[in-house]
Design a protein around this motif. Structure first.
Motif, short mmCIF file in Angstrom:
data_model
loop_
_atom_site.label_atom_id
_atom_site.label_comp_id
_atom_site.label_asym_id
_atom_site.label_seq_id
_atom_site.Cartn_x
_atom_site.Cartn_y
_atom_site.Cartn_z
N ALA A 193 1.05 -1.05 -0.01
CA ALA A 193 0.01 -0.19 -0.15
C ALA A 193 1.03 1.19 0.10
CB ALA A 193 -1.42 -0.17 0.62
N ARG A 194 2.34 1.25 -0.25
CA ARG A 194 2.70 1.77 -0.16
C ARG A 194 3.02 3.47 1.24
NH1 ARG A 194 3.34 -0.70 -4.61
NH2 ARG A 194 5.10 0.61 -5.81
N ASP A 195 2.21 2.31 2.85
CA ASP A 195 1.82 2.61 3.90
C ASP A 195 3.46 3.55 4.49
OD1 ASP A 195 1.36 4.02 5.82
OD2 ASP A 195 -0.04 1.70 6.51
N PRO A 196 3.89 4.54 4.83
CA PRO A 196 4.83 5.36 5.46
C PRO A 196 4.65 4.00 6.72
CG PRO A 196 3.49 7.40 4.37
CD PRO A 196 2.81 5.94 4.12
N ALA A 197 4.15 4.23 7.43
CA ALA A 197 4.56 3.71 8.39
C ALA A 197 3.96 2.01 8.58
CB ALA A 197 2.33 2.50 8.72
N ALA A 198 4.93 1.23 6.80
CA ALA A 198 5.68 0.03 7.38
C ALA A 198 6.91 0.52 7.64
CB ALA A 198 5.25 -0.52 5.46
N LEU A 199 7.62 1.20 7.77
CA LEU A 199 8.75 1.89 7.78
C LEU A 199 8.96 1.27 9.37
CD1 LEU A 199 9.74 5.34 5.92
CD2 LEU A 199 9.74 2.62 4.85
N GLN A 200 8.49 1.97 10.30
CA GLN A 200 8.58 1.45 11.37
C GLN A 200 8.03 0.53 11.62
OE1 GLN A 200 9.20 3.64 14.23
NE2 GLN A 200 9.95 1.54 15.20
N GLY A 201 6.53 -0.36 11.33
CA GLY A 201 6.56 -1.81 11.56
C GLY A 201 7.75 -2.63 11.07
N MET A 202 8.50 -2.36 9.81
CA MET A 202 9.42 -2.85 9.83
C MET A 202 10.76 -2.95 10.97
SD MET A 202 11.00 -4.73 8.33
CE MET A 202 10.68 -5.04 6.19
N ARG A 203 11.19 -2.16 11.26
CA ARG A 203 11.91 -2.00 12.35
C ARG A 203 11.56 -2.52 13.96
NH1 ARG A 203 11.04 3.61 11.39
NH2 ARG A 203 12.79 4.17 10.25
N ASP A 204 9.62 -2.65 13.97
CA ASP A 204 9.50 -3.38 15.27
C ASP A 204 9.87 -5.03 15.33
OD1 ASP A 204 8.80 -0.90 16.11
OD2 ASP A 204 6.39 -0.67 15.34
N HIS A 205 9.19 -5.26 13.66
CA HIS A 205 9.48 -6.72 13.80
C HIS A 205 10.76 -7.31 13.52
CE1 HIS A 205 8.37 -10.32 11.29
NE2 HIS A 205 9.77 -10.05 10.46
N ILE A 206 11.98 -6.58 12.96
CA ILE A 206 13.58 -7.31 13.30
C ILE A 206 13.23 -6.62 14.89
CG2 ILE A 206 15.57 -6.03 12.82
CD1 ILE A 206 14.64 -4.20 10.37
N GLY A 207 13.19 -6.11 15.73
CA GLY A 207 13.21 -5.93 17.04
C GLY A 207 12.11 -7.32 17.66
N THR A 208 11.64 -8.24 17.25
CA THR A 208 10.58 -8.80 17.79
C THR A 208 11.90 -10.19 18.14
OG1 THR A 208 8.94 -8.34 16.82
CG2 THR A 208 9.25 -10.53 17.91
N THR A 209 12.65 -10.21 17.07
CA THR A 209 13.62 -11.47 17.41
C THR A 209 14.61 -11.07 18.25
OG1 THR A 209 13.88 -12.71 15.20
CG2 THR A 209 15.75 -13.10 16.81
#
Length: 223
Positions: A193-209
């Motif tokens: 969706a080219r949603d700018p929130a995807a960038l923070q979503g990626m940061r959070d996703h990486i931090g989960t591990t």
């Protein structure tokens, strides 16, 4: 899709990296040429070059007279690679979202679908986990594939593999598979969706591990 290694050195590098990441060669294990030759069937020369390449990438440790070994698992290293990924991968994703075309979108859709279906047919054995990891890796590569900076994509992939080594410590028992499937689908949807929130979503996703591995080790993440 990964191509077959073109030379014995590339094949040995690929095989060693896979076994280190999967934990088949455990942390702090000594990597002696004689043992590796017997285990993998490659000659000493390609194995020595493979070890040198992997040492440059951080997957192998070289210490003077001690020779080569698998690096130890440490909180400091995990936080280092996690925070580095959180810094560079969202930028690669931002550029991919700017430059991505229909083919890029199609690969993301296909990759997340394949990963979701693999989770649905999951079974408790190492072979399945290897298959899942290949699908998971394909999706993460697909998300940033439209980034025009080749070196940046390569660095992201190297950090991804370093993180995978820690994630594999958790094995399947530590994974909430339905939540994992939903999280990847949500991230892919935001990217498409080219949603700018995807960038923070990626940061959070990486931090989960990082958070989950540290919890498993009885530690807490950095503030």
């Amino acid at each position: 899709m990964e191509t077959e290694p073109a030379t014995a050195v590339e094949a040995a590098t690929h095989r060693l990296r896979e076994e280190i990441v999967a934990g088949s060669l455990p942390a702090e294990a000594r990597l002696r040429l004689r043992d590796l030759t017997a285990r993998f069937g490659y000659g000493a020369t390609p194995l020595r070059e493979a070890l040198s390449r992997l040492a440059a990438e951080g997957f192998v440790l070289f210490e003077g007279q001690k020779g080569f070994s698998v690096p130890p698992v440490t909180r400091t290293h995990l936080l280092d690679i996690t925070q580095s990924r959180q810094f560079v991968e969202p930028e690669a994703l931002r550029l991919a979202m700017e430059h991505g075309d229909a083919a890029w979108e199609d690969e993301i859709v296909a990759s997340v679908s394949l990963m979701r279906r693999e989770i649905e047919r999951r079974r408790a054995d190492p072979d399945w986990l290897d298959i899942y990891e290949a699908k998971h890796h394909r999706l993460h590569r697909a998300l940033i594939a439209a980034c025009p900076l080749v070196a940046l994509r390569a660095f992201c992939d190297e950090l991804y593999m370093q993180t995978t080594r820690y994630r594999r410590l958790m094995k399947s028992a530590m994974e909430d598979w339905p939540r994992s499937s939903a999280a990847h689908q949500s991230l892919a949807d935001a990217v498409l969706a080219r949603d700018p929130a995807a960038l923070q979503g990626m940061r959070d996703h990486i931090g989960t591990t990082s958070t989950r591995v540290l919890a498993m080790l009885g530690e807490t993440p950095a503030p």
